[in-house]
Motif scaffolding. Structure first.
Motif, PDB file in Angstrom:
ATOM      1  N   LYS A 290      24.757   1.566  20.916  1.00 32.25           N
ATOM      2  CA  LYS A 290      24.165   1.956  22.188  1.00 32.25           C
ATOM      3  C   LYS A 290      25.142   2.777  23.030  1.00 32.25           C
ATOM      4  CE  LYS A 290      22.707   0.438  26.478  1.00 32.25           C
ATOM      5  NZ  LYS A 290      22.369  -0.525  27.505  1.00 32.25           N
ATOM      6  N   LYS A 293      25.591   6.394  21.747  1.00 31.18           N
ATOM      7  CA  LYS A 293      24.490   7.303  22.081  1.00 31.18           C
ATOM      8  C   LYS A 293      24.586   7.822  23.507  1.00 31.18           C
ATOM      9  CE  LYS A 293      20.774   4.914  20.531  1.00 31.18           C
ATOM     10  NZ  LYS A 293      19.318   4.761  20.231  1.00 31.18           N
ATOM     11  N   GLY A 294      25.291   7.064  24.350  1.00 24.66           N
ATOM     12  CA  GLY A 294      25.433   7.487  25.736  1.00 24.66           C
ATOM     13  C   GLY A 294      26.606   8.432  25.966  1.00 24.66           C
ATOM     14  N   ARG A 300      23.295  11.222  18.636  1.00 21.58           N
ATOM     15  CA  ARG A 300      21.895  10.795  18.688  1.00 21.58           C
ATOM     16  C   ARG A 300      21.551  10.062  17.411  1.00 21.58           C
ATOM     17  NH1 ARG A 300      21.216  16.237  21.087  1.00 21.58           N
ATOM     18  NH2 ARG A 300      21.410  17.169  19.036  1.00 21.58           N
ATOM     19  N   ASP A 331      15.817   1.316  19.972  1.00 19.38           N
ATOM     20  CA  ASP A 331      15.934   1.120  21.412  1.00 19.38           C
ATOM     21  C   ASP A 331      15.991  -0.385  21.708  1.00 19.38           C
ATOM     22  OD1 ASP A 331      15.555   0.858  24.122  1.00 19.38           O
ATOM     23  OD2 ASP A 331      13.982   2.379  24.243  1.00 19.38           O
TER      24      ASP A 331
END
Ligand code: C2O
Length: 351
Positions: A290, A293-294, A300, A331
């Motif tokens: 997570k 991805k940020g 991605r 997600d």
């Protein structure tokens, strides 16, 4: 093409990693009643987000709940797919050759299945724990080894009389010893400050420098019929694997139950999740997905349908068997959980 959910009928003996030794017991899950019609799992509607806390920061009350849930899981009948042993055997089955497609052995490590497989695995493990204490908001703690405060075994796992303790853990990880991602086998750390700095620099490398695009981070492409192009993703390589090796025994230790020669528990695929700290370790691995991805750039999720449509098999908290898709686990919020925020100091440790 994508890998399908494993064929349970052909599930057979598992072999211990790094040896020819067969695992003495079966790692295969209980056979579902309707073997041929295992339904797809649909993420249930979410009421309240489960918030996974930092393992070092949890309250006494939280620890008591977590211990109780784990105790109950250990007390379930050994044939119950939710029992602690069956849950640990999931890892053995997916990683030690119990599942095959034709002649091809299924191995979820060293490839782009590393993150999604473990995400689904923890997802059900967490829901089972929650179910056993009647708390649908129960969330696993995460061991934030990417922060100086977290570079040691979380204390709740180091208390001998609790269900979170594992007597087959390497004794050198006890009492707050710091981990060195570079040499996890070293028992003595001479310079703590330097070790912390090195670890943070390695984190920067695994999250940023060497993980600028998806396949570097996730690991090598793996499709049905092509299990040779092996390659670990950056986080799987460091620090995920060193943490396993660190917590597992060194060759020929005898902790009282006979000689262990293959890194048990944490240091071998077949036994790793017999140590309750496995799930806490992997919660942080999952959090790194997570966080990564940020970080921007090309960081991605993979969009290759061979990845998105690959499947695994799991039992849920009600003992129902399901097939799950990689594409459905991208997600965490849709899956009903998230991570309590924590600082990521390694962001300032460009080598
Ligand atoms: Cu499935 Cu940390 O290994």
């Amino acid at each position: 093409s994508p890998i399908p959910a494993p064929d349970l009928k052909s599930c057979s003996k598992a072999t211990k990693t790094g040896s020819k030794d067969v695992v003495e017991y079966s790692c295969c899950p209980p056979t579902p009643k309707e073997l041929n019609n295992i339904p797809y799992y649909n993420l249930p509607p979410m009421s309240k987000l489960r918030k996974r806390p930092v393992a070092q920061d949890v309250t006494k009350e939280y620890i008591a709940k977590y211990e109780l849930a784990t105790k109950r899981m250990k007390e379930l009948d050994k044939d119950d797919p939710r029992s602690f042993m069956q849950q640990a055997n999931i890892h053995c089955a997916y990683c030690n050759g119990a599942y095959k497609f034709g002649d091809e052995v299924l191995q979820v490590h060293n490839s782009w299945f590393f993150f999604p497989f473990h995400r689904w695995y923890l997802y059900f493990y967490e829901r089972i724990l929650g179910k056993l204490i009647d708390d649908p908001t129960f969330a696993l703690p995460y061991w934030n080894w990417d922060h100086p405060k977290g570079m040691r075994l979380p204390p709740m796992f180091d208390r001998e009389t609790t269900p979170l303790y594992d007597a087959r853990r390497n004794p050198h990880v006890r009492n707050g010893t710091i981990i060195d991602f570079n040499s996890p086998r070293d028992e003595v750390i001479t310079n703590v400050g330097q070790t912390v700095t090195n670890n943070l620099t390695l984190m920067y490398r695994s999250m940023i420098t060497n993980a600028a695009c998806p396949l570097q981070f996730f690991g090598a492409r793996y499709v049905l019929g092509n299990n040779d192009s092996k390659g670990q993703g950056t986080i799987e390589n460091i620090p995920h694997t060193p943490v396993h090796i660190w917590a597992g025994t060194v060759k020929n230790t005898d902790l009282g139950g006979g000689k262990l020669s293959l890194g048990e528990d944490m240091g071998n695929f077949y036994s790793a999740s017999l140590d309750p700290v496995f799930y806490c370790h992997h919660a942080n691995v999952d959090r790194m997905w997570k966080v990564w991805k940020g970080l921007g750039g090309k960081r991605r999720d993979i969009i290759d349908p061979d990845w998105l449509n690959s499947e695994f098999f799991f039992y849920d908290e009600n003992k129902n068997p399901y097939r799950v898709r990689v594409g459905d686990c991208l997600d965490t919020k849709k899956m009903g959980y998230d991570y309590a925020p924590a600082a990521i100091p390694w962001i300032n440790f460009r080598p």
